[in-house]
Scaffold this active site. Structure first.
Site, PDB file in Angstrom:
ATOM      1  N   ARG A 247       0.851  -1.187   0.000  1.00  0.00           N
ATOM      2  CA  ARG A 247       0.000   0.000   0.000  1.00  0.00           C
ATOM      3  C   ARG A 247       0.890   1.241   0.000  1.00  0.00           C
ATOM      4  O   ARG A 247       1.991   1.238   0.577  1.00  0.00           O
ATOM      5  CB  ARG A 247      -0.908   0.047   1.240  1.00  0.00           C
ATOM      6  CG  ARG A 247      -2.130  -0.839   1.168  1.00  0.00           C
ATOM      7  CD  ARG A 247      -3.111  -0.408   0.067  1.00  0.00           C
ATOM      8  NE  ARG A 247      -4.320  -1.213   0.019  1.00  0.00           N
ATOM      9  CZ  ARG A 247      -4.573  -2.164  -0.885  1.00  0.00           C
ATOM     10  NH1 ARG A 247      -3.703  -2.476  -1.822  1.00  0.00           N
ATOM     11  NH2 ARG A 247      -5.738  -2.808  -0.867  1.00  0.00           N
TER      12      ARG A 247
ATOM     13  N   HIS B 270      -1.477  -0.044  -9.916  1.00  0.00           N
ATOM     14  CA  HIS B 270      -2.212  -0.970  -9.033  1.00  0.00           C
ATOM     15  C   HIS B 270      -2.688  -2.207  -9.825  1.00  0.00           C
ATOM     16  O   HIS B 270      -3.870  -2.527  -9.834  1.00  0.00           O
ATOM     17  CB  HIS B 270      -3.400  -0.269  -8.351  1.00  0.00           C
ATOM     18  CG  HIS B 270      -3.869  -0.981  -7.111  1.00  0.00           C
ATOM     19  ND1 HIS B 270      -4.326  -0.323  -5.987  1.00  0.00           N
ATOM     20  CD2 HIS B 270      -3.943  -2.302  -6.813  1.00  0.00           C
ATOM     21  CE1 HIS B 270      -4.675  -1.208  -5.065  1.00  0.00           C
ATOM     22  NE2 HIS B 270      -4.447  -2.430  -5.554  1.00  0.00           N
TER      23      HIS B 270
HETATM   24  P1  NDP Z   1      -2.277 -10.787   5.342  1.00  0.00           P
HETATM   25  O1  NDP Z   1      -3.220 -10.178   6.305  1.00  0.00           O
HETATM   26  O2  NDP Z   1      -2.430 -12.222   5.020  1.00  0.00           O
HETATM   27  O3  NDP Z   1      -0.775 -10.559   5.813  1.00  0.00           O
HETATM   28  C1  NDP Z   1      -0.345  -9.370   6.362  1.00  0.00           C
HETATM   29  C2  NDP Z   1       1.079  -9.568   6.860  1.00  0.00           C
HETATM   30  O4  NDP Z   1       1.554  -8.314   7.367  1.00  0.00           O
HETATM   31  C3  NDP Z   1       1.151 -10.563   8.011  1.00  0.00           C
HETATM   32  O5  NDP Z   1       2.310 -11.335   7.926  1.00  0.00           O
HETATM   33  C4  NDP Z   1       1.221  -9.649   9.226  1.00  0.00           C
HETATM   34  O6  NDP Z   1       1.870 -10.204  10.354  1.00  0.00           O
HETATM   35  C5  NDP Z   1       2.033  -8.510   8.687  1.00  0.00           C
HETATM   36  N1  NDP Z   1       1.839  -7.308   9.496  1.00  0.00           N
HETATM   37  C6  NDP Z   1       0.691  -6.628   9.726  1.00  0.00           C
HETATM   38  N2  NDP Z   1       0.921  -5.598  10.570  1.00  0.00           N
HETATM   39  C7  NDP Z   1       2.246  -5.639  10.877  1.00  0.00           C
HETATM   40  C8  NDP Z   1       3.072  -4.862  11.713  1.00  0.00           C
HETATM   41  N3  NDP Z   1       2.608  -3.830  12.400  1.00  0.00           N
HETATM   42  N4  NDP Z   1       4.381  -5.208  11.796  1.00  0.00           N
HETATM   43  C9  NDP Z   1       4.883  -6.260  11.111  1.00  0.00           C
HETATM   44  N5  NDP Z   1       4.130  -7.044  10.305  1.00  0.00           N
HETATM   45  C10 NDP Z   1       2.822  -6.734  10.188  1.00  0.00           C
HETATM   46  O7  NDP Z   1      -2.396  -9.902   4.012  1.00  0.00           O
HETATM   47  P2  NDP Z   1      -2.108 -10.352   2.509  1.00  0.00           P
HETATM   48  O8  NDP Z   1      -0.780 -10.991   2.468  1.00  0.00           O
HETATM   49  O9  NDP Z   1      -3.264 -11.100   1.967  1.00  0.00           O
HETATM   50  O10 NDP Z   1      -2.085  -8.925   1.774  1.00  0.00           O
HETATM   51  C11 NDP Z   1      -1.126  -7.957   2.126  1.00  0.00           C
HETATM   52  C12 NDP Z   1      -1.479  -6.638   1.481  1.00  0.00           C
HETATM   53  O11 NDP Z   1      -1.222  -6.678   0.077  1.00  0.00           O
HETATM   54  C13 NDP Z   1      -2.952  -6.238   1.519  1.00  0.00           C
HETATM   55  O12 NDP Z   1      -3.318  -5.752   2.790  1.00  0.00           O
HETATM   56  C14 NDP Z   1      -3.000  -5.179   0.455  1.00  0.00           C
HETATM   57  O13 NDP Z   1      -2.674  -3.923   1.019  1.00  0.00           O
HETATM   58  C15 NDP Z   1      -1.922  -5.594  -0.527  1.00  0.00           C
HETATM   59  N6  NDP Z   1      -2.475  -6.034  -1.808  1.00  0.00           N
HETATM   60  C16 NDP Z   1      -2.090  -5.368  -2.944  1.00  0.00           C
HETATM   61  C17 NDP Z   1      -2.542  -5.769  -4.170  1.00  0.00           C
HETATM   62  C18 NDP Z   1      -2.078  -5.084  -5.403  1.00  0.00           C
HETATM   63  O14 NDP Z   1      -2.552  -5.392  -6.495  1.00  0.00           O
HETATM   64  N7  NDP Z   1      -1.145  -4.163  -5.318  1.00  0.00           N
HETATM   65  C19 NDP Z   1      -3.463  -6.899  -4.317  1.00  0.00           C
HETATM   66  C20 NDP Z   1      -3.811  -7.514  -3.065  1.00  0.00           C
HETATM   67  C21 NDP Z   1      -3.327  -7.094  -1.870  1.00  0.00           C
HETATM   68  P3  NDP Z   1       1.271 -11.505  11.091  1.00  0.00           P
HETATM   69  O15 NDP Z   1       1.529 -12.645  10.131  1.00  0.00           O
HETATM   70  O16 NDP Z   1       2.079 -11.610  12.318  1.00  0.00           O
HETATM   71  O17 NDP Z   1      -0.188 -11.240  11.296  1.00  0.00           O
HETATM   72  C1  OXD Z   2      -6.554  -5.809  -2.864  1.00  0.00           C
HETATM   73  C2  OXD Z   2      -6.036  -4.982  -3.919  1.00  0.00           C
HETATM   74  O1  OXD Z   2      -6.366  -5.451  -1.711  1.00  0.00           O
HETATM   75  O2  OXD Z   2      -6.441  -5.167  -5.077  1.00  0.00           O
HETATM   76  O3  OXD Z   2      -7.158  -6.859  -3.140  1.00  0.00           O
HETATM   77  O4  OXD Z   2      -5.198  -4.109  -3.688  1.00  0.00           O
END
Ligand code: NDP
Ligand code: OXD
Length: 310
Positions: free
Chosen positions: A225, A273
Site C-alpha cells: 500500500r 495498481h
Molecule cells: P495478510 O493479512 O495475510 O498478511 C499481512 C502480513 O503483514 C502478516 O504477515 C502480518 O503479520 C504482517 N503485518 C501486519 N501488521 C504488521 C506490523 N505492524 N508489523 C509487522 N508485520 C505486520 O495480508 P495479505 O498478504 O493477503 O495482503 C497484504 C497486502 O497486500 C494487503 O493488505 C493489500 O494492502 C496488498 N495487496 C495489494 C494488491 C495489489 O494489487 N497491489 C493486491 C492484493 C493485496 P502476522 O503474520 O504476524 O499477522
Molecule cells: C486488494 C487490492 O487489496 O487489489 O485486493 O489491492
C-alpha cells in the site's frame, strides 16, 4: 428461503461475477441469488469492494457478513457503521498473480535488466550479476501474499528474510518479527518487497530513518500500500543514491496524480495498481464456501481483526 446477496462493487466487476458467483453458490449447495439492488433489511450477505454507493452499513440489519473482494480492507475496516463480521479476500488466483509480479520485478532488479532495456549507448560494458544465493531479499509481511512471494524467491535460491508482526517459522526463510526485527530485516535487504497491510501500525514503515538502514543502492518493490512509504523520504533517498530504484504499484492517492514526481523520476517505475487482482473463477468458490460455513454455523474464514486493522 433463498438467500439475498448484495453485490456492492464498482460497475466494471459485475460482468466477472454475475454468472460465476451464482454458479459457485449452486455448486456449494446454496439457494441464493445475487443482486445489485435490494431492500437493505432483506440482504443476508454483502459482497463488497470499495465504492462510493455503500458507505453506511447501518440499514443492513439482517446481513450476516460482509465479504470483501479485496485483500486489503483499510477502506472498510475502520467504518464505524460496520457491525457485521468482515472477511477479507484470500484467493489463490490473486496470490499467484502477486507471486508473478514480485518474482518478475525482483528478477529484473537482480539481473539489472533495465540497463540493457534502456540501452548502453554503444558502450560494451560488462556487469555480471551475482548468483541469486549471493543476493539478499527481504519481504515485509508474511501473510497470504508475502509468504507465497518469499517462498517462491527462496525456491529460486535467493537468501530471503521475512518480517511479520508475530513470530513465524517458515521453511527456507529467515523469519524476523516485531519492531526489533525490522532493523535487521532492512539492514540486509539488497532488494526489499513490501507486502504489509495499511494499518495505523504500518504507515510510514519506510521513512528517512528506516531507509537509511538499508544497504546503499538497495531496490524496492512496493505492491502493498502507498501509505507504507513516506514519499518525500523515498524521493530524497533516491536522489541521494541511498535507494537505487523503486517499483511502486500502490499510492496514497490513486490514480496517481499526473503531476506527482514519481511519474517522471528516472529511478521510479510506476505500475497502476495491477500487481494482483482477485480472480473471479477462484474467488467465487471462496465466497461460496464462507456463506456455506456461515449458514451451517461454522466459523467464517479470513475474518478481519478489526482491532489490528487487517
Ligand atoms: P495478510 O493479512 O495475510 O498478511 C499481512 C502480513 O503483514 C502478516 O504477515 C502480518 O503479520 C504482517 N503485518 C501486519 N501488521 C504488521 C506490523 N505492524 N508489523 C509487522 N508485520 C505486520 O495480508 P495479505 O498478504 O493477503 O495482503 C497484504 C497486502 O497486500 C494487503 O493488505 C493489500 O494492502 C496488498 N495487496 C495489494 C494488491 C495489489 O494489487 N497491489 C493486491 C492484493 C493485496 P502476522 O503474520 O504476524 O499477522
Ligand atoms: C486488494 C487490492 O487489496 O487489489 O485486493 O489491492
Amino acid at each position: 428461503m433463498s438467500l439475498t446477496l448484495l453485490f456492492s462493487a464498482p460497475e466494471r466487476l459485475w460482468s466477472s461475477y454475475e454468472t460465476a458467483l451464482p454458479t459457485a453458490l449452486e455448486k456449494a449447495g446454496l439457494d441464493a441469488h445475487l443482486t445489485r439492488d435490494a431492500a437493505p433489511e432483506e440482504v443476508d450477505y454483502i459482497v463488497y469492494a470499495p465504492n462510493d454507493t455503500l458507505t453506511d452499513f447501518t440499514p443492513y440489519i439482517n446481513a450476516k457478513a460482509v465479504l470483501s473482494l479485496w485483500a486489503g480492507v483499510e477502506k472498510i475496516a475502520p467504518n464505524p457503521t460496520l457491525t457485521q463480521p468482515l472477511c477479507r479476500m484470500v484467493d489463490p488466483g490473486l496470490a499467484l498473480g502477486m507471486r508473478d509480479y514480485v518474482v518478475g520485478h525482483v528478477m529484473r532488479y537482480h539481473l539489472g535488466m533495465d540497463r540493457h532495456i534502456h540501452g548502453l549507448n554503444g558502450k560494451w560494458d560488462h556487469v555480471t550479476p551475482p548468483l541469486v544465493k549471493d543476493r539478499s531479499v527481504t519481504v515485509l509481511g508474511l501473510g497470504e501474499l508475502g509468504q507465497i512471494c518469499a517462498t517462491a524467491l527462496a525456491q529460486l535460491g535467493f537468501a530471503v528474510t521475512g518480517w511479520s508482526r508475530r513470530p513465524k517459522e517458515i521453511d527456507g526463510l529467515n523469519c524476523l518479527h516485531g519492531p526489533d526485527g525490522l532493523a535487521q530485516a532492512l539492514s540486509t535487504a539488497d532488494i526489499l518487497v513490501t507486502l504489509l497491510p495499511d494499518t495505523n501500525a504500518t504507515q510510514n514503515t519506510l521513512n528517512a530513518d528506516t531507509l537509511a538502514l538499508m544497504p546503499k543502492g538497495a531496490q524496492i518493490v512496493n505492491p502493498g500500500r502507498g501509505t507504507l512509504i513516506d514519499d518525500d523520504a523515498l524521493l530524497a533517498a533516491l536522489d541521494s543514491d541511498q535507494i537505487g530504484h523503486a517499483t511502486l504499484d500502490v499510492f496514497r492517492t490513486e490514480p496517481l496524480p499526473a503531476d506527482h514526481p514519481y511519474w517522471s523520476h528516472p529511478k521510479v517505475t510506476v505500475t497502476p495498481h495491477i500487481a494482483a487482482e482477485t480472480r473471479a473463477d477462484t474467488a467465487c468458490d471462496v465466497i461460496a464456501e464462507n456463506i456455506r460455513r456461515s449458514e451451517a454455523g461454522e466459523p467464517l474464514l479470513h475474518l478481519v481483526n478489526r482491532h489490528a486493522g487487517y
